[in-house]
Design a protein around this motif. Structure first.
Motif, PDB file in Angstrom:
ATOM      1  N   GLU A 153       0.841  -1.206   0.000  1.00  0.00           N
ATOM      2  CA  GLU A 153       0.000   0.000   0.000  1.00  0.00           C
ATOM      3  C   GLU A 153       0.875   1.256   0.000  1.00  0.00           C
ATOM      4  N   SER A 154       1.835   1.256  -0.928  1.00  0.00           N
ATOM      5  CA  SER A 154       2.736   2.409  -1.040  1.00  0.00           C
ATOM      6  C   SER A 154       2.959   2.733  -2.510  1.00  0.00           C
ATOM      7  N   ALA A 155       3.597   3.860  -2.763  1.00  0.00           N
ATOM      8  CA  ALA A 155       3.878   4.275  -4.138  1.00  0.00           C
ATOM      9  C   ALA A 155       5.071   5.205  -4.184  1.00  0.00           C
ATOM     10  N   LEU A 156       5.663   5.285  -5.366  1.00  0.00           N
ATOM     11  CA  LEU A 156       6.622   6.328  -5.675  1.00  0.00           C
ATOM     12  C   LEU A 156       5.872   7.259  -6.606  1.00  0.00           C
ATOM     13  N   ILE A 157       5.832   8.554  -6.249  1.00  0.00           N
ATOM     14  CA  ILE A 157       5.095   9.516  -7.070  1.00  0.00           C
ATOM     15  C   ILE A 157       6.040  10.642  -7.475  1.00  0.00           C
ATOM     16  N   SER A 158       6.175  10.824  -8.792  1.00  0.00           N
ATOM     17  CA  SER A 158       7.026  11.900  -9.307  1.00  0.00           C
ATOM     18  C   SER A 158       6.374  13.240  -9.037  1.00  0.00           C
ATOM     19  N   GLY A 159       7.202  14.197  -8.627  1.00  0.00           N
ATOM     20  CA  GLY A 159       6.713  15.550  -8.373  1.00  0.00           C
ATOM     21  C   GLY A 159       7.694  16.560  -8.914  1.00  0.00           C
ATOM     22  N   SER A 160       7.782  17.699  -8.255  1.00  0.00           N
ATOM     23  CA  SER A 160       8.676  18.759  -8.736  1.00  0.00           C
ATOM     24  C   SER A 160      10.141  18.489  -8.362  1.00  0.00           C
ATOM     25  N   GLY A 161      10.376  17.617  -7.413  1.00  0.00           N
ATOM     26  CA  GLY A 161      11.745  17.312  -6.991  1.00  0.00           C
ATOM     27  C   GLY A 161      12.439  16.354  -7.949  1.00  0.00           C
ATOM     28  N   ALA A 162      13.741  16.193  -7.792  1.00  0.00           N
ATOM     29  CA  ALA A 162      14.520  15.309  -8.658  1.00  0.00           C
ATOM     30  C   ALA A 162      14.154  13.844  -8.410  1.00  0.00           C
ATOM     31  N   GLU A 163      13.956  13.498  -7.151  1.00  0.00           N
ATOM     32  CA  GLU A 163      13.612  12.127  -6.782  1.00  0.00           C
ATOM     33  C   GLU A 163      12.109  12.021  -6.554  1.00  0.00           C
ATOM     34  N   PRO A 164      11.504  10.866  -6.926  1.00  0.00           N
ATOM     35  CA  PRO A 164      10.069  10.706  -6.626  1.00  0.00           C
ATOM     36  C   PRO A 164       9.842  10.635  -5.119  1.00  0.00           C
ATOM     37  N   TYR A 165       8.652  11.028  -4.698  1.00  0.00           N
ATOM     38  CA  TYR A 165       8.315  10.970  -3.278  1.00  0.00           C
ATOM     39  C   TYR A 165       7.948   9.542  -2.902  1.00  0.00           C
ATOM     40  N   LYS A 166       8.384   9.117  -1.724  1.00  0.00           N
ATOM     41  CA  LYS A 166       8.000   7.819  -1.179  1.00  0.00           C
ATOM     42  C   LYS A 166       6.733   8.040  -0.366  1.00  0.00           C
ATOM     43  N   VAL A 167       5.654   7.383  -0.798  1.00  0.00           N
ATOM     44  CA  VAL A 167       4.336   7.658  -0.228  1.00  0.00           C
ATOM     45  C   VAL A 167       3.720   6.397   0.376  1.00  0.00           C
ATOM     46  N   THR A 168       3.244   6.520   1.607  1.00  0.00           N
ATOM     47  CA  THR A 168       2.423   5.470   2.208  1.00  0.00           C
ATOM     48  C   THR A 168       1.128   6.138   2.665  1.00  0.00           C
ATOM     49  N   LEU A 169       0.219   5.373   3.232  1.00  0.00           N
ATOM     50  CA  LEU A 169      -1.060   5.937   3.679  1.00  0.00           C
ATOM     51  C   LEU A 169      -0.887   6.816   4.924  1.00  0.00           C
ATOM     52  N   ASN A 170       0.274   6.728   5.565  1.00  0.00           N
ATOM     53  CA  ASN A 170       0.517   7.506   6.784  1.00  0.00           C
ATOM     54  C   ASN A 170       1.722   8.437   6.708  1.00  0.00           C
ATOM     55  N   ASP A 171       2.428   8.432   5.573  1.00  0.00           N
ATOM     56  CA  ASP A 171       3.665   9.193   5.500  1.00  0.00           C
ATOM     57  C   ASP A 171       4.014   9.537   4.056  1.00  0.00           C
TER      58      ASP A 171
END
Ligand SMILES: [Zn+2]
Length: 129
Positions: free
Chosen positions: A38-56
């Motif tokens: 239940e996590s993802a890597l999501i590309s944003g404005s930063g160089a590295e994608p964000y590490k995303v979980t349901l709580n963080d």
């Protein structure tokens, strides 16, 4: 409906509602989902994608320790969060009919000195938009 460790009422805070609306703008192609964790890597404005979980999330917006748009997008992607309520034409029509009364309510508050001219103008503009 909620997800992670978040209280459902939090999702109706105006700041959170803005994040939910912004979550819908994140493209599927920017998301690498891992349903098992239940996590993802999501590309944003930063160089590295964000590490995303349901709580963080590793993005800057999560410094307020409330769900960011990435976490909302992840929860929607996993089917754990519906996003904004569906449009309701009958309720929308009823609301539009009440707008003049709502503007009058704030006009009275302005005339009583309860709110500033700027606040009254901003509220009236938002209601009439
Ligand atoms: Zn984030």
């Amino acid at each position: 409906m909620t997800f992670g460790n978040w209280d459902e009422a939090l999702h109706f805070d105006p700041k959170q509602v803005t994040k939910i609306a912004n979550a819908l703008k994140i493209k599927d192609s920017d998301i690498t989902l891992d349903p098992n964790t239940e996590s993802a890597l999501i590309s944003g404005s930063g160089a590295e994608p964000y590490k995303v979980t349901l709580n963080d999330c590793t993005c800057g917006s999560f410094k307020d320790r409330k769900p960011c748009k990435h976490m909302y997008r992840l929860a929607m992607k996993l089917g754990l969060f519906d996003g904004p309520p569906a449009k309701n034409p009958a309720a929308e029509k009823a609301f539009k009919k009440e707008i003049p009364n709502e503007v009058d309510r704030y006009r009275k508050l302005y005339c009583e000195g309860a709110i500033s001219a700027e606040k009254f103008a901003a509220i009236a503009k938002a209601l009439e938009k």
